[in-house]
Design an enzyme around this catalytic site. Structure first.
Site, short mmCIF file in Angstrom:
data_model
loop_
_atom_site.label_atom_id
_atom_site.label_comp_id
_atom_site.label_asym_id
_atom_site.label_seq_id
_atom_site.Cartn_x
_atom_site.Cartn_y
_atom_site.Cartn_z
N LYS A 111 12.04 40.19 -31.94
CA LYS A 111 13.25 40.81 -32.47
C LYS A 111 13.56 40.38 -33.89
O LYS A 111 14.09 41.14 -34.67
CB LYS A 111 14.45 40.52 -31.56
N LYS A 194 6.39 48.31 -25.10
CA LYS A 194 7.40 48.46 -24.05
C LYS A 194 8.34 49.63 -24.34
O LYS A 194 8.70 49.85 -25.49
CB LYS A 194 8.21 47.15 -24.02
N LYS A 197 15.16 50.62 -25.90
CA LYS A 197 16.29 51.35 -26.49
C LYS A 197 16.18 51.40 -28.00
O LYS A 197 16.76 52.27 -28.65
CB LYS A 197 17.62 50.64 -26.15
P1 TYM Z 1 17.96 44.59 -21.34
O1 TYM Z 1 19.35 45.10 -21.61
O2 TYM Z 1 16.97 44.68 -22.43
O3 TYM Z 1 17.36 45.33 -20.09
C1 TYM Z 1 18.06 45.42 -18.85
C2 TYM Z 1 17.07 45.32 -17.70
O4 TYM Z 1 16.07 46.33 -17.82
C3 TYM Z 1 14.77 45.75 -17.78
N1 TYM Z 1 13.88 46.51 -18.68
C4 TYM Z 1 12.72 47.03 -18.30
N2 TYM Z 1 12.06 47.03 -17.12
C5 TYM Z 1 10.86 47.68 -17.06
N3 TYM Z 1 10.30 48.31 -18.14
C6 TYM Z 1 10.93 48.32 -19.33
N4 TYM Z 1 10.39 48.95 -20.37
C7 TYM Z 1 12.18 47.66 -19.46
N5 TYM Z 1 13.07 47.49 -20.48
C8 TYM Z 1 14.10 46.78 -19.98
C9 TYM Z 1 14.96 44.32 -18.28
O5 TYM Z 1 13.93 43.47 -17.84
C10 TYM Z 1 16.31 43.96 -17.70
O6 TYM Z 1 16.16 43.50 -16.37
N6 TYM Z 1 18.41 39.60 -21.67
C11 TYM Z 1 18.63 40.76 -20.81
C12 TYM Z 1 20.07 40.91 -20.37
C13 TYM Z 1 20.66 39.72 -19.74
C14 TYM Z 1 20.39 39.22 -18.44
C15 TYM Z 1 21.24 38.10 -18.26
C16 TYM Z 1 19.53 39.64 -17.41
C17 TYM Z 1 21.61 38.91 -20.28
N7 TYM Z 1 21.96 37.95 -19.40
C18 TYM Z 1 21.22 37.36 -17.09
C19 TYM Z 1 19.52 38.89 -16.24
C20 TYM Z 1 20.35 37.77 -16.07
C21 TYM Z 1 18.22 42.00 -21.58
O7 TYM Z 1 18.19 42.04 -22.77
O8 TYM Z 1 18.03 43.10 -20.78
#
Ligand code: TYM
Length: 332
Positions: A111, A194, A197
């Site tokens: 990032k 990947k 968004k």
């Molecule tokens: P975020 O917002 O990027 O994504 C949310 C969830 O979607 C999953 N994900 C995917 N799974 C499969 N293929 C993909 N291309 C893909 N893109 C995203 C992510 O693995 C996630 O489960 N850091 C986290 C948010 C967070 C969090 C937490 C998660 C903050 N605190 C505590 C669990 C527990 C994040 O940026 O997810």
């Protein structure tokens, strides 16, 4: 007792990766576990967000979680910024985690890119806030996509170091739940990247808010290779785009990649893509319709989030007290 926590960032439209990698698993797990689901707006601002767009994306993300089938009465759905304990515990963890641990985080490197010196301190300390999200509720299980695995390992390290440093058994060892055939959905334009968004090309992802026509068009245009589909997973070696589309199909139909290969082996991509588009539209259309309905009624949405935050604060307060006592913060 088993307790689930998971989070999602409100940084634009949710996509099929978020749905198949995370939210759909949340919906399934809510029957078995006590669950907290959090729209992590404080994580979102580690990168610049236009205030109005952030507010809109925050409502839309909460709406999508509800539309996918999370019941807000039996689970807790809330906004991270509405529960001050996340920031309070994150500060404690800033003092527990070591710089060397954070230096190893691949997501920060991705990032921050080439402009590391210019990245926010928040982006660097992001994994500590994520550990705080989970441990503030002593959650034991965290359903996520593959990309969050390293952050969860760090969460375990932080919990262990805190327990050791202060001679307590306060935090549990957190188990990641990385479930199903679609734990890492890739871009439709490049099977080695990947689905995200933040990808500049909207054709790289299927958004939960896309129309049926747009979903079908994006799948028709998805990058493939000139060979027909293989009849076993071995034939996907070196074919990342084919592997990605097949795993999306497997997830949407609740089957295995093996079964999908058996069914489509030898077919041209055009036939397969038509079926994939039908499945994707059938899965997403009801969610899109429900998101639109919820977005038209922001008062109801906000009241669900308010009630969730109230319940989350009540769970968090005694844990934070325990942490403060262990550290030696005077309780006056
Ligand atoms: P975020 O917002 O990027 O994504 C949310 C969830 O979607 C999953 N994900 C995917 N799974 C499969 N293929 C993909 N291309 C893909 N893109 C995203 C992510 O693995 C996630 O489960 N850091 C986290 C948010 C967070 C969090 C937490 C998660 C903050 N605190 C505590 C669990 C527990 C994040 O940026 O997810």
């Amino acid at each position: 007792m088993a307790r689930i926590f998971s989070g999602i960032q409100p940084t634009g439209h949710l996509h099929l990766g978020n749905y198949l990698g995370a939210i759909r698993n949340w919906v399934r797990l809510q029957q078995e576990f006590e669950c907290l689901f959090c729209v992590v707006d404080m994580h979102a601002i580690t990168l610049w967000q236009e205030p109005e767009a952030l507010a809109q994306a925050t409502r839309e993300t909460a709406a999508a979680v509800l539309a996918a089938g999370i019941n807000p009465d039996t689970n807790i759905l809330f906004l991270q910024s509405a529960v001050p304990g996340h920031a309070q515990l994150a500060w404690v963890f800033n003092c527990v985690a070591r710089i060397g641990w954070l230096n190893r985080m691949t997501q920060f490197k991705e990032k921050a890119g080439k402009h590391r010196e210019n990245a926010s301190v928040g982006l660097y300390a992001y994994p500590n806030l994520m550990a705080a999200d989970i441990l503030l509720y002593k959650a034991t299980h965290v359903p996520v996509g593959e990309d969050q695995k390293q952050h969860l390992e760090l969460t375990r390290d932080i919990a262990q170091k805190f327990n050791n440093d202060f001679g307590v058994a306060l935090f549990p060892v957190v188990e990641p739940l990385i479930l199903g055939p679609a734990t890492r959905i890739m871009s439709l334009r490049d099977g080695t990247k990947k689905m995200s968004k933040s990808d500049a090309s909207d054709f790289s992802r299927i958004n939960l808010t896309d129309s049926a026509d747009s979903i079908a068009l994006k799948i028709r245009r998805a990058k493939t290779d000139p060979n027909p589909l293989p009849d076993s997973p071995d034939g996907l070696e070196g074919r990342p785009e084919a592997a990605n589309l097949l795993s999306i199909y497997a997830a949407l139909t609740d089957s295995s990649i093996e079964n999908v290969c058996q069914r489509f082996g030898g077919s041209p991509f055009s036939d397969f893509k038509q079926e994939l588009a039908d499945r994707a539209v059938a899965a997403l259309a009801p969610i899109t319709a429900e998101v639109n309905r919820l977005m038209a009624d922001p008062e109801t949405l906000d009241s669900i989030l308010r009630s969730g935050a109230e319940r989350a604060r009540a769970l968090a307060a005694p844990v934070l007290d325990e942490v403060y006592r262990a550290i030696g913060f005077l309780q006056t």
